[in-house]
Enzyme design. Structure first.
Site, PDB file in Angstrom:
ATOM      1  N   SER A  84       0.800  -1.226   0.000  1.00  0.00           N
ATOM      2  CA  SER A  84       0.000   0.000   0.000  1.00  0.00           C
ATOM      3  C   SER A  84       0.837   1.282   0.000  1.00  0.00           C
ATOM      4  O   SER A  84       0.284   2.376   0.045  1.00  0.00           O
ATOM      5  CB  SER A  84      -0.946   0.010   1.208  1.00  0.00           C
ATOM      6  OG  SER A  84      -0.209  -0.109   2.394  1.00  0.00           O
ATOM      7  N   THR A 182      -1.536   3.766   4.509  1.00  0.00           N
ATOM      8  CA  THR A 182      -0.637   4.894   4.237  1.00  0.00           C
ATOM      9  C   THR A 182       0.388   4.961   5.346  1.00  0.00           C
ATOM     10  O   THR A 182       0.054   4.678   6.501  1.00  0.00           O
ATOM     11  CB  THR A 182      -1.444   6.222   4.266  1.00  0.00           C
ATOM     12  OG1 THR A 182      -2.377   6.194   3.195  1.00  0.00           O
ATOM     13  CG2 THR A 182      -0.560   7.444   4.149  1.00  0.00           C
ATOM     14  N   VAL A 211      -7.254  10.666  -6.627  1.00  0.00           N
ATOM     15  CA  VAL A 211      -6.297  11.155  -5.638  1.00  0.00           C
ATOM     16  C   VAL A 211      -6.977  11.103  -4.281  1.00  0.00           C
ATOM     17  O   VAL A 211      -8.117  11.553  -4.137  1.00  0.00           O
ATOM     18  CB  VAL A 211      -5.845  12.594  -5.977  1.00  0.00           C
ATOM     19  CG1 VAL A 211      -5.015  13.182  -4.851  1.00  0.00           C
ATOM     20  CG2 VAL A 211      -5.057  12.604  -7.292  1.00  0.00           C
ATOM     21  N   GLY A 212      -6.296  10.546  -3.306  1.00  0.00           N
ATOM     22  CA  GLY A 212      -6.869  10.440  -1.970  1.00  0.00           C
ATOM     23  C   GLY A 212      -6.492  11.620  -1.094  1.00  0.00           C
ATOM     24  O   GLY A 212      -6.082  12.685  -1.573  1.00  0.00           O
ATOM     25  N   ASP A 213      -6.605  11.419   0.210  1.00  0.00           N
ATOM     26  CA  ASP A 213      -6.313  12.482   1.170  1.00  0.00           C
ATOM     27  C   ASP A 213      -4.811  12.700   1.376  1.00  0.00           C
ATOM     28  O   ASP A 213      -4.382  13.774   1.788  1.00  0.00           O
ATOM     29  CB  ASP A 213      -6.930  12.122   2.525  1.00  0.00           C
ATOM     30  CG  ASP A 213      -6.373  10.807   3.065  1.00  0.00           C
ATOM     31  OD1 ASP A 213      -6.336   9.809   2.299  1.00  0.00           O
ATOM     32  OD2 ASP A 213      -5.944  10.763   4.233  1.00  0.00           O
ATOM     33  N   THR A 233      -4.659   7.842   8.015  1.00  0.00           N
ATOM     34  CA  THR A 233      -4.688   6.674   7.143  1.00  0.00           C
ATOM     35  C   THR A 233      -6.105   6.120   7.169  1.00  0.00           C
ATOM     36  O   THR A 233      -6.828   6.281   8.153  1.00  0.00           O
ATOM     37  CB  THR A 233      -3.667   5.608   7.559  1.00  0.00           C
ATOM     38  OG1 THR A 233      -3.788   4.490   6.674  1.00  0.00           O
ATOM     39  CG2 THR A 233      -3.868   5.142   8.989  1.00  0.00           C
ATOM     40  N   GLY A 234      -6.505   5.496   6.084  1.00  0.00           N
ATOM     41  CA  GLY A 234      -7.873   5.007   5.990  1.00  0.00           C
ATOM     42  C   GLY A 234      -8.492   5.485   4.691  1.00  0.00           C
ATOM     43  O   GLY A 234      -7.786   5.950   3.800  1.00  0.00           O
ATOM     44  N   GLY A 236      -9.570   7.582   2.150  1.00  0.00           N
ATOM     45  CA  GLY A 236      -9.259   8.993   1.944  1.00  0.00           C
ATOM     46  C   GLY A 236     -10.466   9.870   1.696  1.00  0.00           C
ATOM     47  O   GLY A 236     -10.514  11.029   2.128  1.00  0.00           O
TER      48      GLY A 236
HETATM   49  N1  ASP Z   1      -5.700   7.311   2.850  1.00  0.00           N
HETATM   50  C1  ASP Z   1      -5.276   6.510   1.733  1.00  0.00           C
HETATM   51  C2  ASP Z   1      -6.074   6.876   0.530  1.00  0.00           C
HETATM   52  O1  ASP Z   1      -7.275   6.994   0.624  1.00  0.00           O
HETATM   53  C3  ASP Z   1      -5.357   5.046   1.973  1.00  0.00           C
HETATM   54  C4  ASP Z   1      -5.117   4.566   3.378  1.00  0.00           C
HETATM   55  O2  ASP Z   1      -4.408   5.179   4.145  1.00  0.00           O
HETATM   56  O3  ASP Z   1      -5.676   3.532   3.784  1.00  0.00           O
HETATM   57  O4  ASP Z   1      -5.514   6.981  -0.528  1.00  0.00           O
END
Ligand code: ASP
Length: 336
Positions: A84, A182, A211-213, A233-234, A236
């Site tokens: 990841s 992340t 594009v995520g967070d 993380t999670g 986004g």
């Molecule tokens: N936050 C990341 C995203 O959404 C993924 C993650 O951290 O699980 O791209």
């Protein structure tokens, strides 16, 4: 000026924590434990521990806060077994790995970021270069790649055989929980300055260009040299709609401990969001005094804390355990 006691007294989180048997003025270890040791390094997930340790070694060898962030996150980016982050990351729906990363320096409130970067293994280092050598904060897609190549970052084939096999499997079914994680890494340096970085391959099998967070300043990462730093993380999409890392730092500014601020940000999001607590979001935070904390929506979010003489992976507070429910616009503990 709102004091911490004041903040807690009127916080829905305080009610929830009280209902869950937590003492308001005595946070549990997973909420906050201060240290005077420096540097203090906190990062997401168990894979943050070797990253933290590399960051610590970098500072011990005379490196700067930014060197520590880049070297630490670089460990996760280079780990091909990490599906990841960085070179081992799972690809998008078309089988292409697109990486997101950002970096912030407390002094000067500087930031750099890259999004949907292809063919470059260390996006956080490119984000640093954007910060240090351009007038911009964020470069995306083909422009980010061109910039990286022009600045000497080697082009690499990011598709590992394992990731390609998982993508083929997913293509056949288009089913199952697409993985995502992340590394967000925060550093409080011996001189009191704060730094942070964030790097991810984002949501596995995402739409090309998603594009995520993580590369969004204030969402996946925020550093304020007066107050503290936070990282996410999670999922986004559930972080970036609430500017969560910025919110966490602002809650700390108003008196919350890092752990309380992470939890409060989740509860505020859960209160407003149609998904309720089922958001799959997790946060870490540190403050200027050397306190740290973390919270996640569910069980299973662990984070790494490292300082001279100490390096551990800790479980975070799981908000789903608090059994809160919305009552008349407020969150209250259900008591069962
Ligand atoms: N936050 C990341 C995203 O959404 C993924 C993650 O951290 O699980 O791209």
């Amino acid at each position: 000026m709102i004091t911490r006691r004041h903040f807690l007294a009127r916080s829905p989180l305080a009610l929830a924590l009280a209902g869950a048997g937590c003492q308001r003025e005595q946070p549990t270890e997973s909420m906050s434990t201060p240290t005077s040791q420096r540097p203090l390094i906190v990062s997401t997930w168990p894979f943050g521990k070797p990253a933290n340790e590399q960051a610590l070694a970098t500072v011990r060898a005379g490196g700067s806060g930014l060197d520590a962030v880049v070297a630490g996150i670089g460990v996760a980016e280079a780990d091909l077994s990490n599906s990841s982050v960085g070179a081992g990351g799972l690809p998008n729906a078309e089988g292409v790995v697109q990486l997101d990363a950002c970096i912030m320096a407390g002094p000067g409130h500087r930031a750099g970021s890259v999004a949907a970067l292809e063919g470059i293994g260390h996006p956080v280092a490119v984000a640093r270069k954007v910060m240090e050598s351009t007038p911009h904060v964020m470069l995306a897609g083909a422009g980010a790649k061109k910039f990286a190549l022009e600045n000497g970052f080697p082009e690499v084939d990011l598709r590992t055989p394992e990731a390609t096999a998982k993508w083929r499997e997913w293509q056949a079914t288009r089913d199952g929980d697409p993985g995502h994680d992340t590394i967000a890494l925060l550093v409080l340096m011996p001189d009191g300055n704060l730094y942070g970085g964030c790097s991810t391959s984002g949501l596995a099998f995402k739409l090309p260009g998603r594009v995520g967070d993580s590369p969004i300043i204030g969402s996946g990462l925020y550093v304020d040299n007066e107050v503290g730093a936070a990282g996410a993380t999670g999922l986004g999409e559930n972080v970036m709609r609430y500017c969560a890392s910025f919110l966490i730092v602002e809650l700390m500014r108003r008196g919350a401990t890092p752990g309380e601020a992470c939890a409060e940000a989740i509860l505020r999001t859960a209160r407003q969001d149609p998904k309720g607590i089922d958001l799959s979001i997790n946060f870490i935070a540190i403050d200027k005094q050397g306190r740290w904390g973390a919270a996640g929506t569910g069980k299973g979010f662990a984070y790494a804390v490292t300082y001279p003489g100490y390096s551990e992976v800790l479980p975070s507070l799981a908000l789903s355990d608090l059994k809160v429910k919305a009552v008349g616009g407020h969150l209250e503990a259900t008591g069962d």
